[in-house]
Write a protein that holds these residues in place. Structure first.
Motif, PDB file in Angstrom:
ATOM      1  N   ASN A   3      53.005  71.889  57.927  1.00 13.09           N
ATOM      2  CA  ASN A   3      54.324  72.180  57.364  1.00 13.09           C
ATOM      3  C   ASN A   3      54.735  71.140  56.328  1.00 13.09           C
ATOM      4  OD1 ASN A   3      54.680  74.505  58.815  1.00 13.09           O
ATOM      5  ND2 ASN A   3      55.739  73.485  60.500  1.00 13.09           N
ATOM      6  N   SER A   4      54.499  69.888  56.608  1.00  9.73           N
ATOM      7  CA  SER A   4      54.872  68.844  55.658  1.00  9.73           C
ATOM      8  C   SER A   4      54.012  68.916  54.394  1.00  9.73           C
ATOM      9  CB  SER A   4      54.771  67.462  56.302  1.00  9.73           C
ATOM     10  OG  SER A   4      53.443  67.195  56.688  1.00  9.73           O
ATOM     11  N   LEU A   5      52.753  69.254  54.539  1.00  6.57           N
ATOM     12  CA  LEU A   5      51.872  69.403  53.377  1.00  6.57           C
ATOM     13  C   LEU A   5      52.312  70.599  52.534  1.00  6.57           C
ATOM     14  CD1 LEU A   5      49.355  68.405  51.903  1.00  6.57           C
ATOM     15  CD2 LEU A   5      48.019  69.954  53.326  1.00  6.57           C
ATOM     16  N   LEU A   6      52.640  71.697  53.187  1.00  6.58           N
ATOM     17  CA  LEU A   6      53.117  72.879  52.477  1.00  6.58           C
ATOM     18  C   LEU A   6      54.443  72.594  51.770  1.00  6.58           C
ATOM     19  CD1 LEU A   6      52.649  75.864  51.866  1.00  6.58           C
ATOM     20  CD2 LEU A   6      53.891  76.379  53.961  1.00  6.58           C
ATOM     21  N   GLU A   7      55.317  71.854  52.427  1.00  7.74           N
ATOM     22  CA  GLU A   7      56.590  71.488  51.820  1.00  7.74           C
ATOM     23  C   GLU A   7      56.374  70.610  50.588  1.00  7.74           C
ATOM     24  OE1 GLU A   7      60.645  69.013  52.902  1.00  7.74           O
ATOM     25  OE2 GLU A   7      59.179  69.466  54.481  1.00  7.74           O
ATOM     26  N   LEU A   8      55.456  69.677  50.668  1.00 10.21           N
ATOM     27  CA  LEU A   8      55.148  68.808  49.536  1.00 10.21           C
ATOM     28  C   LEU A   8      54.608  69.608  48.358  1.00 10.21           C
ATOM     29  CD1 LEU A   8      54.838  65.890  48.428  1.00 10.21           C
ATOM     30  CD2 LEU A   8      52.515  65.951  49.347  1.00 10.21           C
ATOM     31  N   VAL A   9      53.710  70.524  48.626  1.00 19.49           N
ATOM     32  CA  VAL A   9      53.126  71.344  47.558  1.00 19.49           C
ATOM     33  C   VAL A   9      54.203  72.222  46.923  1.00 19.49           C
ATOM     34  CG1 VAL A   9      51.515  73.240  47.104  1.00 19.49           C
ATOM     35  CG2 VAL A   9      50.790  71.295  48.479  1.00 19.49           C
ATOM     36  N   LEU A  10      55.032  72.857  47.735  1.00 21.18           N
ATOM     37  CA  LEU A  10      56.082  73.719  47.197  1.00 21.18           C
ATOM     38  C   LEU A  10      57.118  72.925  46.412  1.00 21.18           C
ATOM     39  CD1 LEU A  10      56.631  76.254  50.096  1.00 21.18           C
ATOM     40  CD2 LEU A  10      55.522  76.640  47.907  1.00 21.18           C
ATOM     41  N   ARG A  11      57.486  71.746  46.892  1.00 17.74           N
ATOM     42  CA  ARG A  11      58.440  70.905  46.167  1.00 17.74           C
ATOM     43  C   ARG A  11      57.854  70.477  44.819  1.00 17.74           C
ATOM     44  NH1 ARG A  11      59.468  65.587  48.714  1.00 17.74           N
ATOM     45  NH2 ARG A  11      59.503  66.859  50.593  1.00 17.74           N
TER      46      ARG A  11
END
Length: 73
Positions: A3-11
């Protein structure tokens, strides 16, 4: 972790898209709106300021032409 990796990529993707929006859509509009005021100020200033404005306008126009933003031959 995922989730944190996905959030970083989306941000990062959103920030990239917003910066592209600014540099390729909004910046030329802001530039063209402010251009008459810059030219009016250059008319009533001393010659070094007028020459600096002319040099700046030429530089911006050449950069936009090189990037393909103007359809000039």
């Amino acid at each position: 972790m995922l989730n944190s990796l996905l959030e970083l990529v989306l941000r990062s993707l959103v920030e990239c898209l917003l910066s592209l929006l600014w540099w390729f859509l909004l910046f030329p509009v802001v530039w063209l709106v402010s251009l008459p005021f810059i030219l009016i100020m250059a008319l009533f200033r001393r010659p070094p300021y007028g020459l600096a404005v002319t040099r700046m306008l030429t530089t911006v126009h050449c950069a936009w032409r090189d990037w393909g933003l103007f359809l000039t031959p």
